[in-house]
Design a protein around this motif. Structure first.
Motif, PDB file in Angstrom:
ATOM      1  N   ASP A 182      32.532  45.962  35.850  1.00 43.37           N
ATOM      2  CA  ASP A 182      33.683  45.667  34.996  1.00 43.37           C
ATOM      3  C   ASP A 182      34.959  46.224  35.617  1.00 43.37           C
ATOM      4  O   ASP A 182      35.946  45.491  35.737  1.00 43.37           O
ATOM      5  CB  ASP A 182      33.462  46.216  33.589  1.00 43.37           C
ATOM      6  CG  ASP A 182      34.638  45.912  32.679  1.00 43.37           C
ATOM      7  OD1 ASP A 182      34.723  44.777  32.190  1.00 43.37           O
ATOM      8  OD2 ASP A 182      35.478  46.806  32.465  1.00 43.37           O
ATOM      9  N   PRO A 183      34.999  47.493  36.060  1.00 44.91           N
ATOM     10  CA  PRO A 183      36.157  47.919  36.833  1.00 44.91           C
ATOM     11  C   PRO A 183      36.109  47.432  38.278  1.00 44.91           C
ATOM     12  O   PRO A 183      37.142  47.097  38.866  1.00 44.91           O
ATOM     13  CB  PRO A 183      36.098  49.451  36.768  1.00 44.91           C
ATOM     14  CG  PRO A 183      34.661  49.765  36.563  1.00 44.91           C
ATOM     15  CD  PRO A 183      34.123  48.638  35.720  1.00 44.91           C
ATOM     16  N   GLY A 184      34.919  47.391  38.869  1.00 46.28           N
ATOM     17  CA  GLY A 184      34.811  46.991  40.266  1.00 46.28           C
ATOM     18  C   GLY A 184      35.329  45.595  40.539  1.00 46.28           C
ATOM     19  O   GLY A 184      35.850  45.317  41.629  1.00 46.28           O
ATOM     20  N   ILE A 185      35.222  44.717  39.546  1.00 45.06           N
ATOM     21  CA  ILE A 185      35.707  43.354  39.742  1.00 45.06           C
ATOM     22  C   ILE A 185      37.225  43.319  39.915  1.00 45.06           C
ATOM     23  O   ILE A 185      37.765  42.389  40.518  1.00 45.06           O
ATOM     24  CB  ILE A 185      35.251  42.442  38.578  1.00 45.06           C
ATOM     25  CG1 ILE A 185      35.187  40.987  39.037  1.00 45.06           C
ATOM     26  CG2 ILE A 185      36.131  42.620  37.348  1.00 45.06           C
ATOM     27  CD1 ILE A 185      34.526  40.061  38.010  1.00 45.06           C
ATOM     28  N   ASN A 186      37.911  44.369  39.427  1.00 46.26           N
ATOM     29  CA  ASN A 186      39.353  44.460  39.677  1.00 46.26           C
ATOM     30  C   ASN A 186      39.631  44.606  41.163  1.00 46.26           C
ATOM     31  O   ASN A 186      40.549  43.979  41.710  1.00 46.26           O
ATOM     32  CB  ASN A 186      39.948  45.640  38.917  1.00 46.26           C
ATOM     33  CG  ASN A 186      39.903  45.453  37.420  1.00 46.26           C
ATOM     34  OD1 ASN A 186      39.940  44.329  36.924  1.00 46.26           O
ATOM     35  ND2 ASN A 186      39.823  46.543  36.680  1.00 46.26           N
ATOM     36  N   ALA A 187      38.850  45.459  41.828  1.00 41.34           N
ATOM     37  CA  ALA A 187      39.005  45.604  43.279  1.00 41.34           C
ATOM     38  C   ALA A 187      38.686  44.300  43.987  1.00 41.34           C
ATOM     39  O   ALA A 187      39.389  43.892  44.927  1.00 41.34           O
ATOM     40  CB  ALA A 187      38.096  46.720  43.784  1.00 41.34           C
ATOM     41  N   LEU A 188      37.614  43.630  43.548  1.00 44.77           N
ATOM     42  CA  LEU A 188      37.247  42.354  44.167  1.00 44.77           C
ATOM     43  C   LEU A 188      38.332  41.305  43.953  1.00 44.77           C
ATOM     44  O   LEU A 188      38.582  40.475  44.832  1.00 44.77           O
ATOM     45  CB  LEU A 188      35.917  41.871  43.598  1.00 44.77           C
ATOM     46  CG  LEU A 188      34.702  42.755  43.907  1.00 44.77           C
ATOM     47  CD1 LEU A 188      33.474  42.258  43.168  1.00 44.77           C
ATOM     48  CD2 LEU A 188      34.431  42.821  45.404  1.00 44.77           C
ATOM     49  N   SER A 189      38.986  41.349  42.795  1.00 46.52           N
ATOM     50  CA  SER A 189      40.062  40.387  42.556  1.00 46.52           C
ATOM     51  C   SER A 189      41.238  40.626  43.497  1.00 46.52           C
ATOM     52  O   SER A 189      41.921  39.674  43.898  1.00 46.52           O
ATOM     53  CB  SER A 189      40.521  40.450  41.102  1.00 46.52           C
ATOM     54  OG  SER A 189      41.305  41.596  40.826  1.00 46.52           O
ATOM     55  N   ILE A 190      41.461  41.882  43.876  1.00 43.40           N
ATOM     56  CA  ILE A 190      42.557  42.178  44.805  1.00 43.40           C
ATOM     57  C   ILE A 190      42.207  41.750  46.219  1.00 43.40           C
ATOM     58  O   ILE A 190      42.994  41.068  46.886  1.00 43.40           O
ATOM     59  CB  ILE A 190      42.912  43.678  44.761  1.00 43.40           C
ATOM     60  CG1 ILE A 190      43.513  44.047  43.405  1.00 43.40           C
ATOM     61  CG2 ILE A 190      43.898  44.026  45.883  1.00 43.40           C
ATOM     62  CD1 ILE A 190      43.801  45.526  43.237  1.00 43.40           C
ATOM     63  N   ILE A 191      41.012  42.132  46.693  1.00 42.15           N
ATOM     64  CA  ILE A 191      40.723  41.813  48.108  1.00 42.15           C
ATOM     65  C   ILE A 191      40.503  40.317  48.313  1.00 42.15           C
ATOM     66  O   ILE A 191      40.773  39.800  49.404  1.00 42.15           O
ATOM     67  CB  ILE A 191      39.559  42.653  48.672  1.00 42.15           C
ATOM     68  CG1 ILE A 191      38.260  42.437  47.912  1.00 42.15           C
ATOM     69  CG2 ILE A 191      39.943  44.121  48.695  1.00 42.15           C
ATOM     70  CD1 ILE A 191      37.066  43.167  48.541  1.00 42.15           C
ATOM     71  N   THR A 192      40.031  39.590  47.297  1.00 43.06           N
ATOM     72  CA  THR A 192      39.943  38.137  47.451  1.00 43.06           C
ATOM     73  C   THR A 192      41.330  37.513  47.499  1.00 43.06           C
ATOM     74  O   THR A 192      41.495  36.392  47.987  1.00 43.06           O
ATOM     75  CB  THR A 192      39.133  37.491  46.312  1.00 43.06           C
ATOM     76  OG1 THR A 192      39.638  37.938  45.043  1.00 43.06           O
ATOM     77  CG2 THR A 192      37.661  37.834  46.414  1.00 43.06           C
ATOM     78  N   ARG A 193      42.327  38.223  47.008  1.00 45.41           N
ATOM     79  CA  ARG A 193      43.707  37.737  47.051  1.00 45.41           C
ATOM     80  C   ARG A 193      44.406  38.102  48.350  1.00 45.41           C
ATOM     81  O   ARG A 193      45.138  37.277  48.921  1.00 45.41           O
ATOM     82  CB  ARG A 193      44.496  38.297  45.864  1.00 45.41           C
ATOM     83  CG  ARG A 193      45.977  37.905  45.815  1.00 45.41           C
ATOM     84  CD  ARG A 193      46.172  36.435  45.614  1.00 45.41           C
ATOM     85  NE  ARG A 193      47.598  36.093  45.593  1.00 45.41           N
ATOM     86  CZ  ARG A 193      48.066  34.859  45.701  1.00 45.41           C
ATOM     87  NH1 ARG A 193      47.234  33.821  45.840  1.00 45.41           N
ATOM     88  NH2 ARG A 193      49.371  34.620  45.675  1.00 45.41           N
ATOM     89  N   ILE A 194      44.204  39.318  48.843  1.00 44.83           N
ATOM     90  CA  ILE A 194      45.049  39.780  49.952  1.00 44.83           C
ATOM     91  C   ILE A 194      44.456  39.511  51.331  1.00 44.83           C
ATOM     92  O   ILE A 194      45.205  39.418  52.311  1.00 44.83           O
ATOM     93  CB  ILE A 194      45.378  41.279  49.824  1.00 44.83           C
ATOM     94  CG1 ILE A 194      44.132  42.150  49.998  1.00 44.83           C
ATOM     95  CG2 ILE A 194      46.082  41.564  48.501  1.00 44.83           C
ATOM     96  CD1 ILE A 194      44.423  43.646  50.023  1.00 44.83           C
ATOM     97  N   LEU A 195      43.127  39.403  51.455  1.00 45.22           N
ATOM     98  CA  LEU A 195      42.545  39.228  52.784  1.00 45.22           C
ATOM     99  C   LEU A 195      42.729  37.786  53.252  1.00 45.22           C
ATOM    100  O   LEU A 195      42.569  36.846  52.474  1.00 45.22           O
ATOM    101  CB  LEU A 195      41.062  39.601  52.769  1.00 45.22           C
ATOM    102  CG  LEU A 195      40.758  41.074  52.484  1.00 45.22           C
ATOM    103  CD1 LEU A 195      39.255  41.330  52.528  1.00 45.22           C
ATOM    104  CD2 LEU A 195      41.483  41.991  53.476  1.00 45.22           C
ATOM    105  N   PRO A 196      43.039  37.611  54.532  1.00 46.89           N
ATOM    106  CA  PRO A 196      43.369  36.262  55.014  1.00 46.89           C
ATOM    107  C   PRO A 196      42.170  35.335  55.186  1.00 46.89           C
ATOM    108  O   PRO A 196      42.345  34.124  55.345  1.00 46.89           O
ATOM    109  CB  PRO A 196      44.051  36.534  56.357  1.00 46.89           C
ATOM    110  CG  PRO A 196      43.552  37.869  56.793  1.00 46.89           C
ATOM    111  CD  PRO A 196      43.315  38.647  55.542  1.00 46.89           C
TER     112      PRO A 196
END
Length: 309
Positions: free
Chosen positions: A169-183
């Protein structure tokens, strides 16, 4: 659009009171007219026991923001979309990847907006980080997302039940960021899930991803951490080190703090929702939830000591 959108909230819990209600109150494009919750009420608006009652009694309602636990969100969203209402889904957008894609199809059929919101993507450092990483050669990514479950989810049994995600539930926040920022897109290679003996969902997880270029991407999630939270992402590139801290509120590049503006995650979410409604569009990215589903599929489970709230 020039007129305010009449909106209702379903699930009047902590996240609704702390974030959604203030964001709506401060947004000129929305007017809150109703709430739906079994155990709570919103002052100054009409209140109902469930979404179906709210939809039936509020003909002027145009949009619904769903903040209830993900296990019940599909039925709520389906009812709203079938009634011709625009829908915003709090994260995670559903209890499964497939049900969210079904809702996306239903939104198209009914010419409604569906917004699967990821609030951490709206942290002030995220878009600056994405722009800096574009075209860069990524050497490694390291994610540490650790907090105390007793602080953030006290007494919330749903989080441990199927569909509740546990530490994801919190970890998906991190996943939402890296799926956005990584090329480049990435995928899970292996995972370890640490599950309390008396619970269904993990209290900690270690994930190892890779992209098509073989870039190592490591994420460690833990709900047994404190007293201060550790929400950070480090991306090592050939051109330097990018560091996002406190969930994206602070950004350093090669040790230099960047000016990224003030935090306004939830107001920004409602900016986006209003934009989507105004343009007749939807925004339904399931990639963070897909990575969680892959972890549940591929992860080795390790039993750890019982968790008592």
């Amino acid at each position: 659009m020039t007129e305010q959108v009449a909106i209702g909230i379903a699930g009047v819990g902590k996240i609704a009171r702390d974030q959604h209600l203030p964001a709506i109150a401060g947004h000129s494009g929305f007017k809150l007219i109703a709430g739906a919750s079994r155990n709570a009420r919103i002052d100054g608006v009409n209140n109902y026991q469930n979404v179906e009652d709210m939809l039936a009694a509020e003909p002027l309602l145009q949009a619904v923001s769903l903040c209830a636990p993900p296990q019940v969100r599909f039925s709520q969203a389906r009812a709203a979309l079938e009634a011709g209402k625009h829908v915003m889904l709090e994260k995670p957008p559903g209890a499964s990847v497939t049900e969210v894609t079904v809702l996306a199809d239903l939104a198209r059929q009914n010419q409604c907006t569906l917004f699967a919101s990821w609030h951490s993507r709206h942290a002030p450092g995220v878009e600056t980080a994405r722009a800096w990483l574009a075209g860069k050669e990524i050497k490694a990514v390291n994610v540490l997302w650790k907090e105390d479950v007793r602080r953030w989810h006290p007494g919330q049994d749903w989080i441990w039940q199927p569909g509740g995600l546990g530490v994801f539930d919190p970890g998906i926040n991190a996943l939402s960021i890296i799926t956005r920022i990584l090329p480049h897109a990435f995928f899970l290679k292996s995972a370890e899930l640490f599950v309390p003996a008396n619970r269904h969902n993990p209290i900690a997880a270690n994930l190892d991803f890779s992209d098509a270029l073989g870039t190592p991407i490591r994420a460690e999630f833990d709900w047994r951490f404190g007293p201060q939270e550790l929400w950070q992402i480090e991306v090592t590139t050939r051109d330097g080190l990018l560091h996002l801290a406190q969930g994206g509120k602070f950004l350093k590049i090669d040790g230099e703090m960047k000016d990224i503006g003030q935090e306004r995650e939830y107001p920004s979410l409602y900016d986006r929702f209003f934009e989507l409604i105004s343009t007749g569009a939807s925004d339904v990215d399931v990639s963070p939830l897909q990575h969680v589903a892959d972890a549940m599929l591929l992860g080795g489970r390790h039993e750890v000591e019982k968790f008592e709230d």
